[in-house]
Design an enzyme around this catalytic site. Structure first.
Site, PDB file in Angstrom:
ATOM      1  N   ASP A  45       1.080  -1.449  -0.010  1.00 48.21           N
ATOM      2  CA  ASP A  45      -0.382  -0.209  -0.277  1.00 48.21           C
ATOM      3  C   ASP A  45       0.885   1.900  -0.128  1.00 48.21           C
ATOM      4  OD1 ASP A  45      -2.692  -0.989  -0.031  1.00 48.21           O
ATOM      5  OD2 ASP A  45      -3.046  -1.043   2.001  1.00 48.21           O
ATOM      6  N   GLY A  46       1.966   1.055   0.628  1.00 47.79           N
ATOM      7  CA  GLY A  46       2.949   2.215   0.895  1.00 47.79           C
ATOM      8  C   GLY A  46       3.659   2.563  -1.137  1.00 47.79           C
ATOM      9  N   ASP A 145      -3.318  13.297  21.460  1.00 46.89           N
ATOM     10  CA  ASP A 145      -2.157  13.546  20.933  1.00 46.89           C
ATOM     11  C   ASP A 145      -2.324  13.812  19.475  1.00 46.89           C
ATOM     12  OD1 ASP A 145      -1.243  12.216  23.032  1.00 46.89           O
ATOM     13  OD2 ASP A 145      -1.165  10.522  22.889  1.00 46.89           O
ATOM     14  N   ALA A 153     -10.992   5.702   1.117  1.00 43.93           N
ATOM     15  CA  ALA A 153     -10.616   4.652   1.037  1.00 43.93           C
ATOM     16  C   ALA A 153      -9.456   4.334   2.761  1.00 43.93           C
ATOM     17  CB  ALA A 153      -9.696   4.879  -0.419  1.00 43.93           C
ATOM     18  N   THR A 156      -9.968   2.877   6.184  1.00 47.61           N
ATOM     19  CA  THR A 156      -9.686   1.494   7.174  1.00 47.61           C
ATOM     20  C   THR A 156      -8.338   1.584   7.402  1.00 47.61           C
ATOM     21  OG1 THR A 156      -8.463   0.324   4.864  1.00 47.61           O
ATOM     22  CG2 THR A 156     -11.586  -0.049   5.147  1.00 47.61           C
ATOM     23  N   ALA A 157      -7.647   2.625   7.131  1.00 50.57           N
ATOM     24  CA  ALA A 157      -5.762   2.661   7.283  1.00 50.57           C
ATOM     25  C   ALA A 157      -6.136   3.026   8.800  1.00 50.57           C
ATOM     26  CB  ALA A 157      -5.059   3.054   6.594  1.00 50.57           C
ATOM     27  N   TYR A 158      -4.814   3.435   9.073  1.00 50.40           N
ATOM     28  CA  TYR A 158      -4.928   4.653  10.132  1.00 50.40           C
ATOM     29  C   TYR A 158      -6.308   5.536  10.994  1.00 50.40           C
ATOM     30  CZ  TYR A 158      -2.211   7.547  13.379  1.00 50.40           C
ATOM     31  OH  TYR A 158      -1.527   8.403  14.686  1.00 50.40           O
ATOM     32  N   ALA A 180      -6.316   9.262  20.533  1.00 50.12           N
ATOM     33  CA  ALA A 180      -6.255   9.740  21.909  1.00 50.12           C
ATOM     34  C   ALA A 180      -6.513  10.526  22.892  1.00 50.12           C
ATOM     35  CB  ALA A 180      -4.514   9.859  22.709  1.00 50.12           C
TER      36      ALA A 180
END
Length: 257
Positions: A45-46, A145, A153, A156-158, A180
């Site tokens: 993905d990167g 934080d 898209a 679903t990641a971070y 956080a």
């Protein structure tokens, strides 16, 4: 797409991806991205995100094959029936976010994000941020934080790891998700219309410095960040019918671990 499309093969530096690149070029030939009908990205993905940032302005569809550690945006690697897979592939049109950053030095920096724009504290001190939506202050002070705005898209990641919602493609919404959060306690963020202009103001940038990152492009010591959906840039990813992006995003919500 023509019966025999001109393909630009792009690969990550990983050994496995480079071996696959050599085999595919020997079989199908190689074209420059600007001259190709389709881009085929080999990696994770990167590398897919790097491909979109480097070549997205060409407007060429991109078909990815997983030859990396993470491949949510990629198809399975199998080069034996590539042409058949390309002709059967289903498109997913993605619209990135535009990030405009004002820094302490007075510089203005712009970047695109296909996954998310995130803001993170740079030191041990928590970030203090004000959140404006379409010019109206909605949260006077978020102590956290960090915070992020994610596309469908990228949801679903971070965003998902930060307990944000998974968003359906085509829903015309983005996720605003705290990382956080300390105050307000239990604030879980919001789902916003995609055309909402989000502005973060760093309330104490000298004592509590904050960075902003659009996908992998980081800007440090920011004082204000404005995020909006791009009006003039889209990219088209191609997926095998049995592994289309909408199905993956739906399945992600019914799996654990």
């Amino acid at each position: 797409m023509t019966a025999t499309p001109r393909i630009a093969f792009l690969a990550s530096p990983a050994d496995e991806a480079q071996r696959a690149l050599a085999g595919l070029v020997a079989r199908h030939g190689q074209h420059e991205p600007a001259d190709a009908d389709i881009l085929v990205a080999l990696g994770g993905d990167g590398f897919m995100l790097a491909t979109l940032h480097r070549h997205g302005s060409l407007g060429k569809p991109v078909y990815g094959m997983k030859l990396g550690t993470v491949g949510f945006l990629m198809n399975h690697h199998d080069g034996d029936a590539l042409m058949e897979r390309l002709h059967a592939a289903e498109p997913a049109v993605l619209r990135p976010l535009e990030m405009i950053v004002q820094t302490e030095s007075g510089a203005t920096v712009g970047s695109l994000a296909y996954n998310e724009v995130s803001m993170l504290r740079q030191t041990r001190q928590a970030a203090h941020l004000r959140i404006d939506l379409n010019g109206e202050t909605r949260l006077d002070e978020l102590i956290c934080d960090g915070v992020l705005v994610a596309t469908p898209a990228g949801s679903t990641a971070y965003n998902f790891s930060a307990h944000g919602p998974i968003l359906p493609l085509g829903a015309n919404v983005v996720a605003l998700t705290p990382i956080a959060a300390f105050r307000p306690r239990r604030w879980r963020g919001a789902v916003l219309k995609a055309d909402t202009e989000v502005r973060f103001r760093v309330l104490d940038p000298y004592k509590r410095p904050v960075s902003a990152t659009a996908d992998s492009h980081e800007v440090r010591d920011v004082v204000e960040v404005t995020i909006r959906e791009s009006h003039d840039r889209t990219v088209t990813l191609l997926f095998d019918p049995e592994h289309n992006l909408e199905e993956r995003m739906l399945a992600e919500q019914f799996t654990s671990g």
